[in-house]
Write a protein that holds these residues in place. Sequence first.
Motif, PDB file in Angstrom:
ATOM      1  N   ALA A 116      -0.060  -1.825   0.390  1.00  0.00           N
ATOM      2  CA  ALA A 116       0.087  -3.010   1.100  1.00  0.00           C
ATOM      3  C   ALA A 116       1.051  -3.500   1.752  1.00  0.00           C
ATOM      4  O   ALA A 116       1.281  -3.951   2.817  1.00  0.00           O
ATOM      5  CB  ALA A 116      -0.288  -4.087  -0.081  1.00  0.00           C
ATOM      6  N   GLU A 117       2.293  -3.037   1.168  1.00  0.00           N
ATOM      7  CA  GLU A 117       3.751  -3.465   1.529  1.00  0.00           C
ATOM      8  C   GLU A 117       4.323  -2.284   2.409  1.00  0.00           C
ATOM      9  O   GLU A 117       5.476  -2.546   2.855  1.00  0.00           O
ATOM     10  CB  GLU A 117       4.432  -3.719   0.178  1.00  0.00           C
ATOM     11  CG  GLU A 117       3.695  -4.952  -0.448  1.00  0.00           C
ATOM     12  CD  GLU A 117       4.524  -5.222  -1.755  1.00  0.00           C
ATOM     13  OE1 GLU A 117       5.510  -4.624  -2.015  1.00  0.00           O
ATOM     14  OE2 GLU A 117       3.905  -6.199  -2.479  1.00  0.00           O
ATOM     15  N   GLY A 118       4.065  -1.006   2.347  1.00  0.00           N
ATOM     16  CA  GLY A 118       4.620  -0.103   3.152  1.00  0.00           C
ATOM     17  C   GLY A 118       5.655   0.351   2.031  1.00  0.00           C
ATOM     18  O   GLY A 118       5.642   0.108   0.721  1.00  0.00           O
ATOM     19  N   THR A 296       6.419   9.963  -1.757  1.00  0.00           N
ATOM     20  CA  THR A 296       7.849  10.129  -2.037  1.00  0.00           C
ATOM     21  C   THR A 296       8.676  10.310  -0.509  1.00  0.00           C
ATOM     22  O   THR A 296       9.647   9.716  -0.484  1.00  0.00           O
ATOM     23  CB  THR A 296       8.080  11.597  -2.598  1.00  0.00           C
ATOM     24  OG1 THR A 296       7.537  12.432  -2.129  1.00  0.00           O
ATOM     25  CG2 THR A 296       7.519  10.998  -4.231  1.00  0.00           C
ATOM     26  N   SER A 297       8.078  10.689   0.493  1.00  0.00           N
ATOM     27  CA  SER A 297       8.917  10.887   1.560  1.00  0.00           C
ATOM     28  C   SER A 297       9.002   9.414   2.219  1.00  0.00           C
ATOM     29  O   SER A 297      10.159   9.028   2.713  1.00  0.00           O
ATOM     30  CB  SER A 297       8.116  11.802   2.587  1.00  0.00           C
ATOM     31  OG  SER A 297       8.854  11.928   3.641  1.00  0.00           O
ATOM     32  N   LEU A 298       7.787   8.880   2.268  1.00  0.00           N
ATOM     33  CA  LEU A 298       7.778   7.186   2.808  1.00  0.00           C
ATOM     34  C   LEU A 298       9.214   6.322   2.052  1.00  0.00           C
ATOM     35  O   LEU A 298       9.446   5.572   2.656  1.00  0.00           O
ATOM     36  CB  LEU A 298       6.586   6.815   2.943  1.00  0.00           C
ATOM     37  CG  LEU A 298       5.696   7.174   3.670  1.00  0.00           C
ATOM     38  CD1 LEU A 298       4.244   6.586   3.490  1.00  0.00           C
ATOM     39  CD2 LEU A 298       5.912   6.852   5.278  1.00  0.00           C
ATOM     40  N   ALA A 299       9.101   6.505   0.702  1.00  0.00           N
ATOM     41  CA  ALA A 299       9.956   6.028  -0.134  1.00  0.00           C
ATOM     42  C   ALA A 299      11.371   6.023   0.275  1.00  0.00           C
ATOM     43  O   ALA A 299      12.300   5.076   0.300  1.00  0.00           O
ATOM     44  CB  ALA A 299       9.998   6.357  -1.652  1.00  0.00           C
ATOM     45  N   GLU A 300      11.808   7.134   1.026  1.00  0.00           N
ATOM     46  CA  GLU A 300      12.957   7.490   1.728  1.00  0.00           C
ATOM     47  C   GLU A 300      13.234   6.982   2.927  1.00  0.00           C
ATOM     48  O   GLU A 300      14.029   7.377   3.750  1.00  0.00           O
ATOM     49  CB  GLU A 300      13.507   8.911   1.366  1.00  0.00           C
ATOM     50  CG  GLU A 300      13.414   9.257  -0.123  1.00  0.00           C
ATOM     51  CD  GLU A 300      14.459   8.474  -0.985  1.00  0.00           C
ATOM     52  OE1 GLU A 300      15.490   8.249  -0.285  1.00  0.00           O
ATOM     53  OE2 GLU A 300      14.184   8.234  -2.188  1.00  0.00           O
ATOM     54  N   GLY A 301      12.139   6.532   3.606  1.00  0.00           N
ATOM     55  CA  GLY A 301      12.091   6.264   5.115  1.00  0.00           C
ATOM     56  C   GLY A 301      11.811   7.605   5.961  1.00  0.00           C
ATOM     57  O   GLY A 301      12.164   7.903   6.952  1.00  0.00           O
TER      58      GLY A 301
END
Length: 343
Positions: A116-118, A296-301
């Motif tokens: 929902a939030e990215g 986990t990759s998206l968490a770090e941009g």
Amino acid sequence: MEEKDFAAHLTATLTGSALTMLLGIGHRTGLLAAAARGPATSAELAERAGLHERYVREWLGAMVTGGIFTLDAGAYTLPPQHAKFLLGETAANLMPSLLTLSAFTGILPDLERSFAEGGGVPRSAYGPHLETLGAKTGDSWKHIYREHLVDGFFGAVPGLNDQLTAGARVLDLGCGTGNAIAVAARAFPASRFTGLDINENVVGQAREATEDLPNAEFAVGDAAHLTGEYDVITAFDAVHDQDRPDVVLRRVRGALAEDGLFFMVDTNFSSHVENNVGNPMAALCYSISLMYCTTTSLAEGGAALGAMWGTEKASEMLADAGFGHVSVLESPRPQNCIYVCRP
Ligand SMILES: C[S@@+](CC[C@H](N)C(=O)[O-])C[C@H]1O[C@@H](n2cnc3c(N)ncnc32)[C@H](O)[C@@H]1O
């Protein structure tokens, strides 16, 4: 799929999830190990494992009807041909993967929030859940390396084992707990192995596991800053969840000797979902990709390639990084392939 076939398919799916949870219980309570000692009634098995019979009996009900155990005249049996997939120190044992998968349930609220939030779920969020459910980082691949690294994986590339026997400078990128280096450094004492990983904790474990090996060393660092010169760079299941895989691949190319080899083991799927329909491993790997690699990759941009980036995308990225010669070979595991990459 016809409606009634789909209903059966969905029931089987739910059954699989439930049995996954119960097999985890069987591992942690010692029931599976106790059952492997031979046929037993529920009371005998409960006594063997030091557990309450009422729970054991219900668990056995699921095990028998779920096709894991057999039942004959009141005696429950875990057949040896099933036990090898659930217990023991071999690559056939799927328990480490089962426990890791179960541990993902712990991060689901965070994952759903990311829908929902990215953003994503950071790697650090997984540790406590893995620990609670008895999963240990690196265990899934430990026995695979022991059984298949030298003959199966390295043996697929003509001349590689000879090169390592003669002595080469080898870097293992994203080495994790050092399981590949522990096997390789023993098998090839004339070669020098360096493990690189961004996670301080796993590097500490790798150092401990290889302290008797003078030709193995480890560094904590980001592969996106890789420097040095190596004859062989290996990466086992470690490129697709990089935050900056394009940068890492260019660094790998830059750190290879002119006649060097980049040996990349990754997932063996197509980049196009329609080509993966019917592949029996695909839904599982997309699910793991969603619940770990992508988030986990998206968490770090990061780039969030995901585990299902596929051979087409991987080959394109390897070419962009400057590898002029890339071939994709079958590996000892159908869900993985080997990219043999040379400048
Ligand atoms: C799926 S694990 C594979 C570990 C190991 N190769 C094995 O087979 O057990 C991926 C590893 O890559 C590491 N990693 C992720 N990003 C990294 C980076 N930028 N630089 C170095 N290591 C990284 C992670 O910490 C993790 O240990």
